[in-house]
Design an enzyme around this catalytic site. Structure first.
Site, mmCIF file in Angstrom:
data_model
loop_
_atom_site.group_PDB
_atom_site.id
_atom_site.type_symbol
_atom_site.label_atom_id
_atom_site.label_comp_id
_atom_site.label_asym_id
_atom_site.label_seq_id
_atom_site.Cartn_x
_atom_site.Cartn_y
_atom_site.Cartn_z
ATOM 1 N N HIS A 165 0.842 -1.222 0.000
ATOM 2 C CA HIS A 165 0.000 0.000 0.000
ATOM 3 C C HIS A 165 0.870 1.262 0.000
ATOM 4 O O HIS A 165 0.429 2.308 0.449
ATOM 5 C CB HIS A 165 -0.942 0.031 1.203
ATOM 6 C CG HIS A 165 -1.630 -1.270 1.462
ATOM 7 N ND1 HIS A 165 -2.836 -1.600 0.876
ATOM 8 C CD2 HIS A 165 -1.265 -2.347 2.205
ATOM 9 C CE1 HIS A 165 -3.197 -2.814 1.275
ATOM 10 N NE2 HIS A 165 -2.250 -3.293 2.070
ATOM 11 N N GLU A 305 9.399 8.131 -17.432
ATOM 12 C CA GLU A 305 8.035 8.658 -17.604
ATOM 13 C C GLU A 305 7.487 8.313 -18.989
ATOM 14 O O GLU A 305 6.329 7.921 -19.141
ATOM 15 C CB GLU A 305 8.031 10.178 -17.427
ATOM 16 C CG GLU A 305 8.206 10.621 -15.992
ATOM 17 C CD GLU A 305 8.358 12.133 -15.914
ATOM 18 O OE1 GLU A 305 7.337 12.820 -15.890
ATOM 19 O OE2 GLU A 305 9.500 12.621 -15.882
#
Ligand code: ARG
Length: 483
Positions: A165, A305
């Protein structure tokens, strides 16, 4: 006047059957030559194999074969030299090459298409082309795995927080983290090889859709083109309708390619996070980053990216191809001409991405034969991050379990300990023995081993765990596999 045996008059009409020529717009709309010329080498290889077989079974003469071979060799040379004149009027790569062949060698050129259709021809071309691209991709996947393994070998004892998480969970070795990606790329390789086996089957001999009346030796063609299995047995598409029409191999490939890109995208996301000022775990070489036009301090991780962005593009091609197939009745339909651009772009994007990642991760080989300029690891920043967030809380619970406490009770005891440590702004390992014993009397001085990052990591020695002893085994396995 159009004639039905002169390919170069196709711009007028296909044959005597047509009463008007194609409009310019329709010609442009239906032509594929400006992208499918990329299949020219595969097309010529397929034609050579077909012609050789036609001669062997007596459908064409030895002289015709020799003329075809000579003509195709010249065409190959013209294409390589950039001298071949591609004509939109001739629609696609197949008709362009055939027309030029006939121009060069006369009637022999017109005999090449005996027992063949562009339908089985194009299906063969794409399969041949894709098979060879898959081989290159498998090599590039290997380079990337080796780059990751090399960095892992140097970083077995470097500890970073493992997350779930995106919350600090347990300490793990940086090598272990990198080897997770090696596993992904190794499965990607298996998938590519699996797709390769189904791609490497021969459609030729299926003709337009129903097979052909000529006594073609399809197995001979398959052998010539290397469309054989590991035992050397020729691999043929066994139903002519299926052979000319399905592009499931291209869809499978694009699906496997999408998974590679998804794995690269996950790695990209981590690199981007790790490079941010808030993590500061790694640096990549400047040549993979760019500056900002306004903010002088910026070094942006453009390559990861873009890789993350290009993943969307490849997944998009998968959607395009699978939708292309849907709703097509048997057998060949012109829809299938639309398979090429997404497939080509998938291959190009994937190959470039794999190349750039292998270099960005592993660096380049310098004059002394050493790798330099790969990712630079900030072990201190990783360690500091692992020390925040009570990454060894599970280890304290496991310690108590080994002293006889049921796990659920141990879990509760440790929750209290973490709460106290949080209030005091300390790590569990910084609490005094007396404080710890206040939570459970079974705690003794030996607790500080498991509470350390090294102790926690070293204790996870199950197969596939993060203990350095286990990582050493995994590295050995990968080295043996990758060479
Ligand atoms: N350019 C076509 C393609 O890519 C070749 C096959 C054309 N066949 C046909 N019957 N029109 O699919």
């Amino acid at each position: 006047m159009a004639s039905n045996n002169q390919l170069d008059t196709k711009s007028q009409a296909w044959s005597a059957l047509f009463s008007e020529p194609m409009s310019e717009l329709v010609k442009r709309y239906t032509a594929s030559v400006f992208f499918d010329k990329r299949l020219s080498s595969a097309d010529i290889r397929g034609s050579l194999a077909h012609a050789e077989m036609l001669a062997a079974v007596g459908c064409i003469s030895g002289e015709d074969l020799a003329s075809i071979q000579r003509g195709l060799a010249q065409i190959q040379a013209e294409i390589e030299a950039g001298e071949f004149e591609w004509q939109l009027d001739l629609e696609d790569v197949h008709l362009n090459i055939e027309a030029r062949l006939t121009q060069l060698v006369g009637d022999a050129g017109k005999r090449l298409h005996t027992g063949r259709s562009r339908n089985d021809q194009v299906a063969t071309d794409i399969r041949l082309w894709l098979r060879d691209e898959i081989d290159l991709i498998v090599d590039l996947l290997k380079d990337l795995q080796l780059a990751l393994v090399e960095v892992a070998e140097r970083n077995v004892d470097v500890i970073l927080p493992g997350f779930t998480h995106l919350q600090v969970a347990q300490p793990v070795s940086f090598a272990h983290h990198l080897l997770a990606y090696v596993e992904m790329f190794s499965r990607d390789t298996e998938r590519m090889l699996d797709v390769r086996a189904r791609t490497n089957r021969l459609p030729l001999g299926s003709a337009a859709l129903a097979g052909t009346t000529y006594p073609l030796d399809r197995e001979r063609v398959a052998r010539t083109l290397g469309m054989v299995d590991a035992q050397g047995q020729p691999q043929l598409c066994q139903n002519s309708l299926d052979a000319v029409s399905d592009r499931d191999f291209a869809i499978e490939f694009t699906s496997a390619a999408s998974l590679v890109m998804v794995h690269i995208s996950r790695l990209s996301e981590e690199l981007i996070l790790w490079m941010s000022q808030n993590f500061g775990f790694v640096k990549i070489a400047d040549r993979f980053t760019t500056g900002s036009s306004i903010m002088p301090q910026k070094k942006n991780p453009d390559v990861p990216e873009l890789a993350r962005g290009k993943t969307g593009r490849v997944v998009g091609h998968l959607m395009g191809l699978i939708t292309l197939m849907k709703g097509q009745p048997l057998a060949y339909n012109k829809d299938n001409q639309e398979d090429k651009e997404p497939l080509f772009d998938t291959v190009d994007t994937l190959k470039d991405t794999l190349r750039i990642f292998a270099e960005m991760v592993g660096g380049q080989t310098n004059a002394a034969g050493q790798k330099e300029g790969g990712i630079a690891v900030n072990a201190d920043a990783m360690r500091a991050a692992a020390q925040k967030g009570y990454a060894t809380a599970t280890d304290l619970a496991d310690y108590l379990v080994k002293k006889g406490l049921p796990f659920r009770d141990a879990h509760e005891v440790v929750a209290h300990a973490v709460k106290t440590a949080q209030v005091q702004g300390l790590d569990l390992s910084e609490l005094s023995l007396e404080t710890l014993q206040g939570f459970d009397a079974r705690i003794e001085a030996d607790v500080f081993g498991p509470l350390s990052l090294e102790g926690s990591m070293g204790a996870r020695a199950t197969i596939g765990g993060t203990a350095p002893s286990q990582i050493a085994e995994q590295l050995k396995r990968h080295r043996a596999r990758l060479g």
